[in-house]
Design an enzyme around this catalytic site. Structure first.
Site, PDB file in Angstrom:
ATOM      1  N   ARG A  90      48.034  54.864  66.017  1.00 41.25           N
ATOM      2  CA  ARG A  90      48.168  53.403  65.994  1.00 41.25           C
ATOM      3  C   ARG A  90      49.235  52.943  66.982  1.00 41.25           C
ATOM      4  O   ARG A  90      49.046  51.916  67.661  1.00 41.25           O
ATOM      5  CB  ARG A  90      48.532  52.938  64.576  1.00 41.25           C
ATOM      6  CG  ARG A  90      48.740  51.442  64.474  1.00 41.25           C
ATOM      7  CD  ARG A  90      49.090  51.009  63.061  1.00 41.25           C
ATOM      8  NE  ARG A  90      49.304  49.569  63.005  1.00 41.25           N
ATOM      9  CZ  ARG A  90      49.521  48.892  61.882  1.00 41.25           C
ATOM     10  NH1 ARG A  90      49.552  49.520  60.726  1.00 41.25           N
ATOM     11  NH2 ARG A  90      49.712  47.587  61.916  1.00 41.25           N
ATOM     12  N   ASN A 144      39.601  50.205  58.933  1.00 36.87           N
ATOM     13  CA  ASN A 144      39.415  49.386  60.127  1.00 36.87           C
ATOM     14  C   ASN A 144      38.907  50.203  61.311  1.00 36.87           C
ATOM     15  O   ASN A 144      39.164  51.405  61.394  1.00 36.87           O
ATOM     16  CB  ASN A 144      40.740  48.721  60.507  1.00 36.87           C
ATOM     17  CG  ASN A 144      41.047  47.524  59.644  1.00 36.87           C
ATOM     18  OD1 ASN A 144      40.161  46.729  59.347  1.00 36.87           O
ATOM     19  ND2 ASN A 144      42.293  47.398  59.224  1.00 36.87           N
ATOM     20  N   CYS A 164      37.764  43.452  53.191  1.00 41.02           N
ATOM     21  CA  CYS A 164      38.994  43.081  53.893  1.00 41.02           C
ATOM     22  C   CYS A 164      39.802  42.192  52.958  1.00 41.02           C
ATOM     23  O   CYS A 164      39.240  41.482  52.125  1.00 41.02           O
ATOM     24  CB  CYS A 164      38.660  42.340  55.185  1.00 41.02           C
ATOM     25  SG  CYS A 164      40.104  41.830  56.154  1.00 41.02           S
ATOM     26  N   TYR A 244      44.146  36.471  62.702  1.00 36.42           N
ATOM     27  CA  TYR A 244      43.681  37.272  63.835  1.00 36.42           C
ATOM     28  C   TYR A 244      43.171  36.401  64.977  1.00 36.42           C
ATOM     29  O   TYR A 244      43.083  36.872  66.118  1.00 36.42           O
ATOM     30  CB  TYR A 244      42.576  38.238  63.391  1.00 36.42           C
ATOM     31  CG  TYR A 244      43.098  39.402  62.589  1.00 36.42           C
ATOM     32  CD1 TYR A 244      43.596  40.538  63.217  1.00 36.42           C
ATOM     33  CD2 TYR A 244      43.121  39.359  61.203  1.00 36.42           C
ATOM     34  CE1 TYR A 244      44.091  41.607  62.490  1.00 36.42           C
ATOM     35  CE2 TYR A 244      43.614  40.423  60.455  1.00 36.42           C
ATOM     36  CZ  TYR A 244      44.102  41.538  61.105  1.00 36.42           C
ATOM     37  OH  TYR A 244      44.598  42.586  60.380  1.00 36.42           O
TER      38      TYR A 244
END
Length: 421
Positions: A90, A144, A164, A244
């Site tokens: 990540r 994800n 989610c 987002y």
């Protein structure tokens, strides 16, 4: 009832376990299996999980294992919350895109594609093992990028629903602002995973009064501050976008910000070290307050509700999930995976009708759906050209020089996870 959590060594897991303990009347779990390849983390998380069950008087049994086949054998539902490559991967997803002037984020843009390429083959292997041992088991995907992973599962014929926590988080926020209980708030939630808008906020159910204009008028400053978007933009749109959308509506501003501070991955890694130290304390028998900062708020309640509905044990009739479009949004292919309110039961998720969608949102959804299709092809079949095409199609990239440079970086940073590279 047997439930299995793949990725059970995650620091998220006590949040989930706490939900199973508190909501045992909704979902009576007889055995909860935590599966993870990392035995050390599994020991710490499993110990705390058992203490949480004991503190709350839950009669169910919690077992831990590193053996995937044993974990999923006989499971009624399997929850996926894995991270291939861990926080180290990540960290890369969030940094190398910035070298090209693009957003570095683990679920969208170039970083999101890297995560999809690492994750889809692993998830499909897990799903095949589930199908061999118990083909009737439901797979609930919290891994994800949820939209792409869920689409991979559905296209392979698995009984899967994506989940989610963005929608349930907004539901709780709106309920608090309105002074009502969360179940009274029904969201007109539409879009793709991590690309959604609340076009209505209704009291009492799908046919209830829409109080979104009231929310924007009375609490617009608070909502805008939480989203880190201008109040004037929310007023002009008349909707509440998910946070987002800031990557799209303020891309260059976000890139500048990300270049001036440590990555979110670094923050989370430090937090996880603290949490694991806390989990090792044998006197700890509840989820610590620090876990709320880790992310995944209300994940447990959404997961319990969804599992209960799928397994015929109750739960909400309506829930925001990721599932096949099947004509719900007519401008998208039937096999696109959308994130909308759906009626959920043992037969799966059936999206509720969605009113006509503003072209402003429909156009972006269509663009990102095309990217997700190309991303899935790259994840399934590999190849530099497929990676390049997916990157070039993404609205956060879109220029061939960026796509070329990002393709090289993606492959270089993920070679150990890509069988074809």
């Amino acid at each position: 009832m047997k439930l299995t959590v793949v990725g059970g060594g995650s620091t998220y897991t006590p949040e989930l376990v706490d939900g199973f303990a508190r909501l045992r009347d909704t979902l009576p779990v007889g055995e909860l299996v935590l599966m993870d390849p990392a035995q050390d983390r599994l020991d710490l998380v499993g110990g705390l999980a058992r203490r949480i069950f004991a503190r709350q008087g839950h009669p169910g049994r919690i077992t831990t294992t590193t053996d995937l086949d044993r974990a999923v054998d006989g499971a009624d539902a399997v929850l996926l919350q894995l991270r291939v490559g861990g926080q180290a991967a990540r960290e890369q997803d969030e940094t190398w895109p910035l070298e090209c002037g693009c957003v570095g984020q683990e679920t969208t843009g170039a970083g999101g594609l890297a995560k999809a390429l690492r994750t889809v083959p692993v998830v499909l292997d897990i799903a095949e093992r589930v199908r061999r041992t118990n083909p009737q088991a439901w797979i609930i995907d919290f891994t994800n990028p949820v939209g792409i992973v869920t689409r991979a599962l559905l296209q392979a014929g698995h009984k899967a629903v994506g989940l989610c926590n963005v929608a349930i988080g907004l539901q709780r926020k709106f309920a608090a602002l309105l002074g009502v209980e969360p179940p009274e708030v029904h969201l007109d939630h539409m879009g793709l995973n991590h690309l959604t808008w609340e076009t209505g906020v209704r009291l009492g159910g799908p046919e209830g009064e829409d109080v979104l204009p009231k929310l924007l008028a009375e609490h617009g400053d608070r909502l805008a501050a939480d989203l880190r978007l201008p109040r004037a933009l929310l007023d002009r749109l008349g909707v509440v976008p998910s946070y987002y959308l800031r990557y799209y509506y303020a891309h260059d501003e976000v890139v500048r910000e990300l270049g001036t501070k440590p990555s979110r991955a670094a923050e989370v890694a430090a937090m996880e070290r603290q949490l694991l130290t806390m989990y090792a304390d044998p006197s700890l028998d509840e989820k610590p307050a620090l876990l709320a900062k880790r992310g995944g708020a209300y994940y447990s309640e959404a997961a319990v509700d969804l599992a209960a509905a799928l397994l015929g044990g109750g739960g909400s009739t309506y829930q925001v999930v990721n599932t096949y479009n099947r004509g719900t949004l007519p401008f998208l292919p039937d096999d696109a995976v959308i994130e909308v309110q759906a009626a959920v039961g043992p037969q799966g998720a059936s999206p509720l009708p969605v009113p006509s969608v503003d072209p402003l949102y429909a156009g972006l959804m269509a663009n990102v759906t095309t990217y997700e299709d190309l991303a899935l092809q790259a994840a399934l079949h590999g190849g530099r050209t497929r990676v390049f095409r997916a990157l070039l199609s993404h609205p956060l990239i879109g220029q061939y020089e960026y796509a070329e440079a990002l393709t090289d970086r993606l492959i270089a940073h993920n070679r150990e996870h890509l069988a074809w590279a």
